[in-house]
Design a protein around this motif. Structure first.
Motif, PDB file in Angstrom:
ATOM      1  N   TYR A 186       0.814  -1.224   0.000  1.00 55.98           N
ATOM      2  CA  TYR A 186       0.000   0.000   0.000  1.00 55.98           C
ATOM      3  C   TYR A 186       0.851   1.280   0.000  1.00 55.98           C
ATOM      4  N   GLU A 187       2.176   1.111  -0.037  1.00 54.82           N
ATOM      5  CA  GLU A 187       3.112   2.245   0.012  1.00 54.82           C
ATOM      6  C   GLU A 187       2.842   3.141   1.214  1.00 54.82           C
ATOM      7  N   LEU A 188       2.799   2.521   2.371  1.00 50.29           N
ATOM      8  CA  LEU A 188       2.563   3.250   3.618  1.00 50.29           C
ATOM      9  C   LEU A 188       3.896   3.526   4.318  1.00 50.29           C
ATOM     10  N   MET A 189       4.104   4.773   4.698  1.00 55.95           N
ATOM     11  CA  MET A 189       5.304   5.156   5.456  1.00 55.95           C
ATOM     12  C   MET A 189       5.206   4.613   6.887  1.00 55.95           C
ATOM     13  N   VAL A 190       6.262   3.997   7.384  1.00 59.95           N
ATOM     14  CA  VAL A 190       6.256   3.493   8.760  1.00 59.95           C
ATOM     15  C   VAL A 190       7.320   4.206   9.596  1.00 59.95           C
ATOM     16  N   ILE A 191       7.215   4.045  10.908  1.00 63.45           N
ATOM     17  CA  ILE A 191       8.223   4.615  11.807  1.00 63.45           C
ATOM     18  C   ILE A 191       8.866   3.485  12.611  1.00 63.45           C
ATOM     19  N   MET A 192      10.174   3.529  12.739  1.00 62.97           N
ATOM     20  CA  MET A 192      10.867   2.545  13.571  1.00 62.97           C
ATOM     21  C   MET A 192      10.979   3.114  14.983  1.00 62.97           C
ATOM     22  N   GLY A 193      10.759   2.260  15.974  1.00 64.34           N
ATOM     23  CA  GLY A 193      10.933   2.667  17.370  1.00 64.34           C
ATOM     24  C   GLY A 193      11.858   1.685  18.056  1.00 64.34           C
ATOM     25  N   SER A 194      12.814   2.204  18.826  1.00 60.55           N
ATOM     26  CA  SER A 194      13.699   1.282  19.540  1.00 60.55           C
ATOM     27  C   SER A 194      12.997   0.701  20.753  1.00 60.55           C
ATOM     28  N   ASP A 195      12.095   1.514  21.379  1.00 61.38           N
ATOM     29  CA  ASP A 195      11.468   1.140  22.648  1.00 61.38           C
ATOM     30  C   ASP A 195      12.555   0.918  23.706  1.00 61.38           C
ATOM     31  N   ALA A 196      13.607   1.749  23.626  1.00 58.33           N
ATOM     32  CA  ALA A 196      14.730   1.617  24.554  1.00 58.33           C
ATOM     33  C   ALA A 196      14.267   1.854  25.992  1.00 58.33           C
ATOM     34  N   HIS A 197      14.710   0.993  26.904  1.00 62.64           N
ATOM     35  CA  HIS A 197      14.437   1.173  28.326  1.00 62.64           C
ATOM     36  C   HIS A 197      15.731   1.491  29.075  1.00 62.64           C
ATOM     37  N   ILE A 198      16.794   1.794  28.327  1.00 66.29           N
ATOM     38  CA  ILE A 198      18.077   2.228  28.893  1.00 66.29           C
ATOM     39  C   ILE A 198      18.812   2.997  27.791  1.00 66.29           C
ATOM     40  N   SER A 199      19.659   3.935  28.191  1.00 67.47           N
ATOM     41  CA  SER A 199      20.265   4.853  27.209  1.00 67.47           C
ATOM     42  C   SER A 199      21.044   4.137  26.103  1.00 67.47           C
ATOM     43  N   PHE A 200      21.671   3.015  26.440  1.00 65.91           N
ATOM     44  CA  PHE A 200      22.500   2.313  25.443  1.00 65.91           C
ATOM     45  C   PHE A 200      21.683   1.838  24.239  1.00 65.91           C
ATOM     46  N   ASP A 201      20.368   1.705  24.420  1.00 70.22           N
ATOM     47  CA  ASP A 201      19.527   1.178  23.332  1.00 70.22           C
ATOM     48  C   ASP A 201      18.837   2.272  22.515  1.00 70.22           C
ATOM     49  N   VAL A 202      19.139   3.535  22.779  1.00 66.31           N
ATOM     50  CA  VAL A 202      18.547   4.611  21.977  1.00 66.31           C
ATOM     51  C   VAL A 202      18.903   4.389  20.500  1.00 66.31           C
ATOM     52  N   ALA A 203      17.891   4.499  19.635  1.00 66.49           N
ATOM     53  CA  ALA A 203      18.061   4.319  18.180  1.00 66.49           C
ATOM     54  C   ALA A 203      18.661   2.966  17.813  1.00 66.49           C
ATOM     55  N   ARG A 204      18.441   1.989  18.662  1.00 68.29           N
ATOM     56  CA  ARG A 204      18.908   0.636  18.328  1.00 68.29           C
ATOM     57  C   ARG A 204      17.834  -0.050  17.472  1.00 68.29           C
ATOM     58  N   TYR A 205      18.182  -0.317  16.253  1.00 64.76           N
ATOM     59  CA  TYR A 205      17.208  -0.886  15.301  1.00 64.76           C
ATOM     60  C   TYR A 205      17.745  -2.169  14.663  1.00 64.76           C
ATOM     61  N   ASP A 206      18.652  -2.870  15.343  1.00 66.01           N
ATOM     62  CA  ASP A 206      19.326  -4.009  14.703  1.00 66.01           C
ATOM     63  C   ASP A 206      18.390  -5.123  14.238  1.00 66.01           C
ATOM     64  N   HIS A 207      17.397  -5.466  15.065  1.00 61.46           N
ATOM     65  CA  HIS A 207      16.485  -6.546  14.652  1.00 61.46           C
ATOM     66  C   HIS A 207      15.621  -6.088  13.474  1.00 61.46           C
ATOM     67  N   ILE A 208      15.221  -4.820  13.525  1.00 62.80           N
ATOM     68  CA  ILE A 208      14.401  -4.287  12.428  1.00 62.80           C
ATOM     69  C   ILE A 208      15.170  -4.350  11.108  1.00 62.80           C
ATOM     70  N   TYR A 209      16.451  -3.975  11.143  1.00 66.31           N
ATOM     71  CA  TYR A 209      17.225  -3.962   9.890  1.00 66.31           C
ATOM     72  C   TYR A 209      17.255  -5.343   9.239  1.00 66.31           C
ATOM     73  N   ARG A 210      17.358  -6.383  10.066  1.00 67.56           N
ATOM     74  CA  ARG A 210      17.365  -7.754   9.515  1.00 67.56           C
ATOM     75  C   ARG A 210      16.038  -8.055   8.837  1.00 67.56           C
ATOM     76  N   LEU A 211      14.973  -7.623   9.499  1.00 62.51           N
ATOM     77  CA  LEU A 211      13.629  -7.866   8.971  1.00 62.51           C
ATOM     78  C   LEU A 211      13.393  -7.091   7.671  1.00 62.51           C
ATOM     79  N   LEU A 212      13.844  -5.845   7.639  1.00 59.67           N
ATOM     80  CA  LEU A 212      13.655  -5.014   6.445  1.00 59.67           C
ATOM     81  C   LEU A 212      14.325  -5.662   5.242  1.00 59.67           C
ATOM     82  N   GLN A 213      15.486  -6.249   5.503  1.00 63.85           N
ATOM     83  CA  GLN A 213      16.204  -6.936   4.428  1.00 63.85           C
ATOM     84  C   GLN A 213      15.421  -8.145   3.947  1.00 63.85           C
ATOM     85  N   GLU A 214      14.884  -8.876   4.913  1.00 67.31           N
ATOM     86  CA  GLU A 214      14.153 -10.104   4.580  1.00 67.31           C
ATOM     87  C   GLU A 214      12.942  -9.816   3.691  1.00 67.31           C
ATOM     88  N   VAL A 215      12.249  -8.698   3.963  1.00 68.60           N
ATOM     89  CA  VAL A 215      11.058  -8.401   3.144  1.00 68.60           C
ATOM     90  C   VAL A 215      11.369  -7.394   2.029  1.00 68.60           C
TER      91      VAL A 215
END
Ligand SMILES: [Zn+2]
Ligand SMILES: [Zn+2]
Length: 239
Positions: A186-215
């Motif tokens: 549908y060509e829908l724009m999405v937003i990635m969220g880290s859902d970080a619960h500690i500072s080290f995980d801010v903007a952490r999108y590693d699992h998402i990147y794997r998924l984006l590649q897969e699809v």
């Protein structure tokens, strides 16, 4: 992709997260972000703060360490009618307005009821983002959500934390795959969220990147490297 924003993170105020606003802002600056959102859990989550916190947000600087700060909430969707756990008055004070289903605060209904609840919230002119619709907590009709997102400009989030094997959300990978496949169709724009619960995980999108590649998901449909577009998409900034 040059990531410019992460608007779904939590500080100690959420009750089960471990960094302060200042620590989160510092991490965001070090990672080169322009915009950092801290969306604290709504009051129904055990240990989260109550409305008084959200009513005093104006004391927080608009910018810290050169990063634009959006403090707000991840409001709980409470029932199949789409009721929320913060009042309209409190929500209006938030700079980032996310809503989502959490299993400790929501009794799931049928697919149709759950979907109607989320769609009702997407149509709420105060809510900008639906957090982790594909984490598998409630069964949802993703095609209807994607179609509604096209009409309402509410953003659907792709959530890094729910994809982490350590969270044990077994359905999250498959559900995210289904959702992203539909967003591509549908060509829908999405937003990635880290859902970080500690500072080290801010903007952490590693699992998402794997998924984006897969699809084979197109970067053009991800808003996190398009800060100007993000500002325009916030419903309160709409023209
Ligand atoms: Zn949390
Ligand atoms: Zn959440």
């Amino acid at each position: 992709m040059k990531v410019a924003l992460d608007v779904h993170t939590h500080t100690i105020v959420s009750g089960h997260a471990y960094s302060t606003i200042q620590e989160m802002a510092k991490a965001a600056a070090e990672k080169g972000l322009q915009i950092l959102g801290m969306a604290e859990h709504g009051p129904t989550i055990k240990g989260a703060c109550d409305a008084a916190y959200f009513n005093n947000l104006s004391v927080i600087p608009e910018e810290i360490y050169g990063v634009k700060i959006l403090v707000g909430a991840e409001i709980n969707i409470l029932d199949t009618y789409g009721s929320l756990d913060l009042s309209e008055k409190s929500i209006r004070k938030l700079k980032i307005r996310i809503a989502g289903i959490h299993h400790s605060c929501y009794r799931p209904g049928t697919v149709e009821e759950n979907t109607d609840a989320v769609i009702g919230v997407m149509k709420n002119p105060l809510i900008d983002i639906i957090s982790h619709p594909a984490d598998g907590t409630a069964d949802l009709d993703y095609e209807r959500l994607v179609q509604t997102a096209k009409e309402t400009r509410a953003m659907l989030e792709i959530n890094n934390s729910s994809l982490s094997p350590s969270r044990g959300k077994e359905k999250a990978w498959e559900c995210h795959k289904q959702l992203l496949t539909l967003c591509k169709k549908y060509e829908l724009m999405v937003i990635m969220g880290s859902d970080a619960h500690i500072s080290f995980d801010v903007a952490r999108y590693d699992h998402i990147y794997r998924l984006l590649q897969e699809v084979e998901f197109p970067e053009a449909l991800i808003i996190n490297d398009k800060p100007d577009l993000f500002w325009q998409r916030l419903k309160r900034n709409e023209k």
